[in-house]
Scaffold this active site. Structure first.
Site, PDB file in Angstrom:
ATOM      1  N   LYS A  96      20.090 -21.573 -38.924  1.00  0.00           N
ATOM      2  CA  LYS A  96      18.779 -21.405 -39.751  1.00  0.00           C
ATOM      3  C   LYS A  96      18.852 -19.800 -40.044  1.00  0.00           C
ATOM      4  CE  LYS A  96      17.444 -25.402 -39.833  1.00  0.00           C
ATOM      5  NZ  LYS A  96      16.861 -26.343 -41.114  1.00  0.00           N
ATOM      6  N   TYR A 101      23.388 -23.978 -33.960  1.00  0.00           N
ATOM      7  CA  TYR A 101      22.095 -24.622 -34.799  1.00  0.00           C
ATOM      8  C   TYR A 101      21.109 -23.433 -35.311  1.00  0.00           C
ATOM      9  CZ  TYR A 101      17.520 -26.274 -36.016  1.00  0.00           C
ATOM     10  OH  TYR A 101      16.464 -26.657 -36.603  1.00  0.00           O
ATOM     11  N   SER A 155      13.654 -22.570 -38.028  1.00  0.00           N
ATOM     12  CA  SER A 155      12.886 -22.967 -36.571  1.00  0.00           C
ATOM     13  C   SER A 155      12.819 -21.538 -35.863  1.00  0.00           C
ATOM     14  CB  SER A 155      14.078 -23.419 -36.027  1.00  0.00           C
ATOM     15  OG  SER A 155      14.079 -23.667 -34.778  1.00  0.00           O
TER      16      SER A 155
END
Length: 332
Positions: free
Chosen positions: A150, A146, A122
């Protein structure tokens, strides 16, 4: 469709939104596909004609068995939790699922002979970018759990590529949106915090009213600017990334966006043009951590993968409207 002579591709999380579109793109390219998904947040019917194995990427024995039984040498890894607010409330759950699960998958796949992996990352790993467009050299500065998960997996794959035969392409998505142009697949608005499905839900059902966070940003109309990429284009980038690795490509990171930024107000206007009615919305204050503007530099994707987006914001909104209008019975 003539099937490729290459071994099947293992797609983890292939029953989810982007995963299922990528499975469809791989099938159109003649690739055989095995999907591994817990179905915790995916849909069995989204897999279409690919083989589905219900299981967890953290199950090393299962991953090993699938790789050896099917002769798999390529993996596309989507399986992860992806809600930013949830990640801030449940950080341990996100580190366990997204990071520990990915490490288990990578090690099992590597040990079983997999040599190519495409990872679903992302643009949020760069947080609030210091400059735009954002290229792959932007400093890593996650602003959510989050995004941190990643970034951590990106580092795992970088070192895996340096120390083993398993090479990878990490694709940093910008804002995936829209539905399959052929109308076969789309998103579930009950389990997303993304703008486009929330706009569609508000317009089609009237509830809840869309909240526009911040109208005083230093942008052309005061609202945030984001790079919205059609999910079919994004799916195609995964196929090209696998081809790049099959041709001997080494571990790398590639942005996947359009290189064009659209404001929130422009998304609303595009939706109103298709729907023929206003989007119910209210203007509220900014959210902490939201960058004013971010869009991709696509130079590396074009030069390394031969990737150029085929769809624009109007295609995204039109395909999303057609999908959600015909699936308005999904939970709110």
């Amino acid at each position: 469709m003539t099937e490729s002579s290459r071994p099947p591709v293992l797609v983890t999380g292939g029953a989810g939104y982007i995963g299922s579109h990528t499975v469809a793109a791989l099938r159109r390219a003649g690739r055989r596909v095995v999907v591994l998904d817990t179905l915790e947040r995916g849909r069995r019917d989204a897999v279409v004609d690919a083989e589905l194995v219900v299981g967890d990427v953290a199950d090393r024995a299962l991953v090993t068995e699938l790789v050896e039984r099917h002769g798999i040498r390529e993996v596309v890894h989507f399986a992860a939790y992806k809600s930013v607010p949830e990640s801030m409330d449940e950080p341990g759950m996100y580190f366990t699922n997204n990071v520990a699960g990915s490490i288990a998958l990578v090690e099992a796949a590597r040990d079983a002979g997999v040599t190519a992996l495409v990872f679903s990352s992302s643009c949020s790993v760069v947080g609030n970018p210091p400059t735009v467009p954002v290229d792959e050299e932007a400093p890593i500065a996650p602003e959510s759990v989050y995004a941190e998960t990643k970034a951590m997996v990106e580092r795992v794959l970088d070192w895996t590529g340096r120390t083993s035969d398993l090479q990878s392409v990490t694709l940093r998505y910008f804002n995936a949106a829209g539905a399959a142009m052929d109308g076969t697949l789309g998103e579930d608005w009950s389990s997303t915090t993304n703008l486009v499905p929330l706009v569609m839900r508000a317009t089609i059902t009237g509830s809840p009213t869309l909240q526009v966070y911040g109208t005083d940003y230093p942008t052309r109309d005061g609202t945030c600017i984001r790079d919205y990429i059609h999910v079919d284009d994004l799916a195609r980038a995964h196929v090209l990334a696998l081809d790049h690795l099959a041709d001997g490509g080494a571990t790398t990171v590639v942005n996947v966006g359009t290189g064009v930024g659209s404001t929130v107000r422009e998304v609303l206007a595009a939706t109103e043009a298709v729907a023929g009615r206003p989007v119910p919305h209210e203007e509220v204050g900014r959210r902490p951590g939201d960058p004013a503007a971010t869009w991709a530099s696509n130079d590396r994707a074009r030069e390394l993968l031969g990737f150029t987006p085929e769809h624009d914001l109007d295609d995204i909104i039109r395909s999303a409207w057609e999908w959600f209008s015909s699936h308005a019975d999904q939970p709110a």
